[in-house]
Scaffold this motif. Structure first.
Motif, PDB file in Angstrom:
ATOM      1  N   VAL A   1       0.864  -1.181   0.000  1.00  0.00           N
ATOM      2  CA  VAL A   1       0.000   0.000   0.000  1.00  0.00           C
ATOM      3  C   VAL A   1       0.899   1.228   0.000  1.00  0.00           C
ATOM      4  O   VAL A   1       1.711   1.405   0.918  1.00  0.00           O
ATOM      5  CB  VAL A   1      -0.931   0.019   1.229  1.00  0.00           C
ATOM      6  N   ILE A   2       0.800   2.065  -1.018  1.00  0.00           N
ATOM      7  CA  ILE A   2       1.627   3.272  -1.102  1.00  0.00           C
ATOM      8  C   ILE A   2       0.953   4.369  -0.296  1.00  0.00           C
ATOM      9  O   ILE A   2      -0.138   4.825  -0.625  1.00  0.00           O
ATOM     10  CB  ILE A   2       1.821   3.718  -2.566  1.00  0.00           C
ATOM     11  N   LEU A   3       1.621   4.792   0.765  1.00  0.00           N
ATOM     12  CA  LEU A   3       1.031   5.741   1.708  1.00  0.00           C
ATOM     13  C   LEU A   3       1.781   7.067   1.613  1.00  0.00           C
ATOM     14  O   LEU A   3       2.281   7.589   2.609  1.00  0.00           O
ATOM     15  CB  LEU A   3       1.111   5.164   3.119  1.00  0.00           C
ATOM     16  N   ASN A   4       1.876   7.621   0.415  1.00  0.00           N
ATOM     17  CA  ASN A   4       2.599   8.874   0.210  1.00  0.00           C
ATOM     18  C   ASN A   4       1.666  10.065   0.403  1.00  0.00           C
ATOM     19  O   ASN A   4       0.704  10.234  -0.352  1.00  0.00           O
ATOM     20  CB  ASN A   4       3.199   8.913  -1.196  1.00  0.00           C
ATOM     21  N   SER A   5       1.974  10.892   1.412  1.00  0.00           N
ATOM     22  CA  SER A   5       1.181  12.098   1.692  1.00  0.00           C
ATOM     23  C   SER A   5      -0.295  11.763   1.848  1.00  0.00           C
ATOM     24  O   SER A   5      -1.168  12.452   1.303  1.00  0.00           O
ATOM     25  CB  SER A   5       1.394  13.142   0.588  1.00  0.00           C
ATOM     26  N   SER A   6      -0.555  10.702   2.592  1.00  0.00           N
ATOM     27  CA  SER A   6      -1.935  10.291   2.838  1.00  0.00           C
ATOM     28  C   SER A   6      -2.014   9.532   4.157  1.00  0.00           C
ATOM     29  O   SER A   6      -0.985   9.206   4.762  1.00  0.00           O
ATOM     30  CB  SER A   6      -2.458   9.418   1.692  1.00  0.00           C
TER      31      SER A   6
ATOM     32  N   ASN B   1      -4.472   5.894  13.498  1.00  0.00           N
ATOM     33  CA  ASN B   1      -4.102   6.446  12.195  1.00  0.00           C
ATOM     34  C   ASN B   1      -2.679   6.060  11.817  1.00  0.00           C
ATOM     35  O   ASN B   1      -1.758   6.148  12.639  1.00  0.00           O
ATOM     36  CB  ASN B   1      -4.195   7.974  12.203  1.00  0.00           C
ATOM     37  N   LEU B   2      -2.502   5.652  10.562  1.00  0.00           N
ATOM     38  CA  LEU B   2      -1.177   5.473   9.989  1.00  0.00           C
ATOM     39  C   LEU B   2      -1.048   6.488   8.858  1.00  0.00           C
ATOM     40  O   LEU B   2      -1.834   6.476   7.910  1.00  0.00           O
ATOM     41  CB  LEU B   2      -0.995   4.053   9.451  1.00  0.00           C
ATOM     42  N   ILE B   3      -0.058   7.372   8.975  1.00  0.00           N
ATOM     43  CA  ILE B   3       0.056   8.532   8.090  1.00  0.00           C
ATOM     44  C   ILE B   3       1.428   8.500   7.425  1.00  0.00           C
ATOM     45  O   ILE B   3       2.450   8.331   8.091  1.00  0.00           O
ATOM     46  CB  ILE B   3      -0.100   9.837   8.908  1.00  0.00           C
ATOM     47  N   GLY B   4       1.466   8.668   6.113  1.00  0.00           N
ATOM     48  CA  GLY B   4       2.730   8.596   5.392  1.00  0.00           C
ATOM     49  C   GLY B   4       3.132   9.935   4.794  1.00  0.00           C
ATOM     50  O   GLY B   4       2.356  10.549   4.068  1.00  0.00           O
ATOM     51  N   TYR B   5       4.350  10.378   5.102  1.00  0.00           N
ATOM     52  CA  TYR B   5       4.887  11.611   4.521  1.00  0.00           C
ATOM     53  C   TYR B   5       5.811  11.248   3.357  1.00  0.00           C
ATOM     54  O   TYR B   5       6.846  10.606   3.547  1.00  0.00           O
ATOM     55  CB  TYR B   5       5.672  12.404   5.568  1.00  0.00           C
ATOM     56  N   ARG B   6       5.416  11.636   2.152  1.00  0.00           N
ATOM     57  CA  ARG B   6       6.290  11.457   0.995  1.00  0.00           C
ATOM     58  C   ARG B   6       7.479  12.405   1.142  1.00  0.00           C
ATOM     59  O   ARG B   6       7.310  13.624   1.253  1.00  0.00           O
ATOM     60  CB  ARG B   6       5.528  11.769  -0.292  1.00  0.00           C
ATOM     61  N   ASP B   7       8.674  11.853   1.153  1.00  0.00           N
ATOM     62  CA  ASP B   7       9.850  12.637   1.511  1.00  0.00           C
ATOM     63  C   ASP B   7       9.988  13.897   0.670  1.00  0.00           C
ATOM     64  O   ASP B   7       9.671  13.917  -0.522  1.00  0.00           O
ATOM     65  CB  ASP B   7      11.106  11.788   1.358  1.00  0.00           C
TER      66      ASP B   7
ATOM     67  N   LEU C   1      -0.267  17.744   5.505  1.00  0.00           N
ATOM     68  CA  LEU C   1      -0.493  16.316   5.705  1.00  0.00           C
ATOM     69  C   LEU C   1      -1.379  16.081   6.925  1.00  0.00           C
ATOM     70  O   LEU C   1      -2.326  15.276   6.874  1.00  0.00           O
ATOM     71  CB  LEU C   1       0.846  15.593   5.876  1.00  0.00           C
ATOM     72  N   TYR C   2      -1.100  16.787   8.006  1.00  0.00           N
ATOM     73  CA  TYR C   2      -1.912  16.609   9.216  1.00  0.00           C
ATOM     74  C   TYR C   2      -3.366  17.004   8.963  1.00  0.00           C
ATOM     75  O   TYR C   2      -4.289  16.385   9.502  1.00  0.00           O
ATOM     76  CB  TYR C   2      -1.329  17.422  10.365  1.00  0.00           C
ATOM     77  N   GLU C   3      -3.570  17.997   8.131  1.00  0.00           N
ATOM     78  CA  GLU C   3      -4.934  18.437   7.839  1.00  0.00           C
ATOM     79  C   GLU C   3      -5.722  17.384   7.065  1.00  0.00           C
ATOM     80  O   GLU C   3      -6.953  17.404   7.066  1.00  0.00           O
ATOM     81  CB  GLU C   3      -4.911  19.752   7.044  1.00  0.00           C
ATOM     82  N   THR C   4      -5.037  16.457   6.393  1.00  0.00           N
ATOM     83  CA  THR C   4      -5.746  15.404   5.658  1.00  0.00           C
ATOM     84  C   THR C   4      -6.289  14.315   6.573  1.00  0.00           C
ATOM     85  O   THR C   4      -7.111  13.497   6.144  1.00  0.00           O
ATOM     86  CB  THR C   4      -4.831  14.735   4.611  1.00  0.00           C
ATOM     87  N   VAL C   5      -5.834  14.287   7.836  1.00  0.00           N
ATOM     88  CA  VAL C   5      -6.275  13.252   8.776  1.00  0.00           C
ATOM     89  C   VAL C   5      -7.710  13.539   9.204  1.00  0.00           C
ATOM     90  O   VAL C   5      -7.999  14.610   9.743  1.00  0.00           O
ATOM     91  CB  VAL C   5      -5.340  13.197  10.004  1.00  0.00           C
ATOM     92  N   GLU C   6      -8.595  12.589   8.968  1.00  0.00           N
ATOM     93  CA  GLU C   6     -10.014  12.820   9.250  1.00  0.00           C
ATOM     94  C   GLU C   6     -10.301  12.865  10.743  1.00  0.00           C
ATOM     95  O   GLU C   6     -10.950  13.784  11.238  1.00  0.00           O
ATOM     96  CB  GLU C   6     -10.868  11.738   8.572  1.00  0.00           C
ATOM     97  N   ASN C   7      -9.857  11.858  11.483  1.00  0.00           N
ATOM     98  CA  ASN C   7     -10.116  11.812  12.925  1.00  0.00           C
ATOM     99  C   ASN C   7      -8.802  12.049  13.659  1.00  0.00           C
ATOM    100  O   ASN C   7      -8.026  11.129  13.917  1.00  0.00           O
ATOM    101  CB  ASN C   7     -10.719  10.471  13.322  1.00  0.00           C
ATOM    102  N   LYS C   8      -8.561  13.289  14.005  1.00  0.00           N
ATOM    103  CA  LYS C   8      -7.286  13.668  14.613  1.00  0.00           C
ATOM    104  C   LYS C   8      -7.176  13.248  16.077  1.00  0.00           C
ATOM    105  O   LYS C   8      -6.107  13.333  16.662  1.00  0.00           O
ATOM    106  CB  LYS C   8      -7.078  15.180  14.477  1.00  0.00           C
ATOM    107  N   ASP C   9      -8.272  12.808  16.671  1.00  0.00           N
ATOM    108  CA  ASP C   9      -8.250  12.389  18.069  1.00  0.00           C
ATOM    109  C   ASP C   9      -7.684  10.988  18.250  1.00  0.00           C
ATOM    110  O   ASP C   9      -7.388  10.584  19.378  1.00  0.00           O
ATOM    111  CB  ASP C   9      -9.665  12.434  18.661  1.00  0.00           C
TER     112      ASP C   9
END
Length: 260
Positions: free
Chosen positions: A114-119, A131-137, A157-165
């Motif tokens: 699963v490619i988790l680039n910027s998502s 949450n598992l969050i991937g930062y594309r370098d 990237l953090y703003e894309t996270v739906e449930n930040k809690d």
């Protein structure tokens, strides 16, 4: 000794405690793979990951080197890992700098990663999730880093996270920028990039880290800043042009622990 040191693979184990980790995720195991650089050590690495028995496998970048055109070793490793547990991949600087980045990402995806680039994605057990969050370098090299862009990308990237809690795990290749990442509400960072300092000897290690990465603080192991914890792998590259010394390649076992 150098031959043995550069061919063996060890398991390094860390436990991460947090009250934000749901009880059903207690003892949830993550196998962390970084800086493989298309090594031919596939069998030994797979044996170590099998020993861990992880729920998921996270690859935090530099699966290849930027000049590679043959991805077979990376593909064989990904296929083997996928038979053990779900595999999540985030690009490191070598993927970003490769002229074949898109081709390689499609190749890995075809192998089951699963490619988790910027998502971000939610990992679920029963009715609970983390949450598992991937930062594309970032595209910039360490000696020409644009901190304004790094900060803006981390914020976006953090703003894309739906449930930040939820408990937030960030896959972020370059451990040397932990002080920037820790300004954001990520709970755990899984990282690599510094190859454990390459040569684990006083003075020499710091000189290597400073010249290659402009930072001597986060070579490998466990770190904490503010409310953010970070696990850094020494990586899996086998390269006799830059041999390791007292610094074997490693697969990292991360165990999540619910803190009452």
């Amino acid at each position: 000794f150098v031959f043995v040191e550069n061919n063996r693979v060890v398991i390094s184990s860390y436990s991460v405690y947090s009250s934000k980790i749901p009880p059903v995720f207690n003892n949830y195991k993550i196998a962390l793979i970084t800086d493989f650089h298309n090594s031919n050590n596939v069998r030994k690495i797979l044996e170590k990951v099998e020993d861990i028995k992880p729920q998921i496998i996270v690859i935090a970048g530099d699966m290849i080197s930027m000049g590679d055109t043959d991805f077979k070793n990376a593909g064989d490793l990904t296929l083997g890992l996928k038979r053990i547990a779900p595999v999540y991949f985030t690009s490191g600087n070598h993927e970003r700098w490769s002229s074949k980045e898109k081709e390689f990402l499609n190749y890995l995806s075809d192998k089951g990663a699963v490619i988790l680039n910027s998502s971000a994605t939610e990992l679920r057990i029963e009715n609970e999730a983390i949450n598992l969050i991937g930062y594309r370098d970032i595209i910039y090299s360490d000696n020409a880093m644009r901190y304004d862009i790094l900060n803006s990308e981390l914020k976006a990237l953090y703003e894309t996270v739906e449930n930040k809690d939820l408990y937030n795990i960030l896959v972020f290749h370059r451990a040397n920028y932990f002080d920037k990442v820790a300004q954001f509400p990520y709970d755990l960072v899984l990282s690599g990039h510094l190859h454990g300092g390459q040569v684990n000897l006083p003075v020499i290690k710091n000189k290597i880290l400073e010249s290659r990465f402009q930072n001597t603080q986060y070579s490998k192991g466990y770190y904490r800043m503010n409310n953010t914890q970070m696990i850094v792998s020494a990586g899996l590259e086998k390269n006799y042009k830059y041999p390791r010394l007292f610094n074997p390649t490693e697969v990292v076992e991360v165990s999540l622990k619910y803190l009452k």
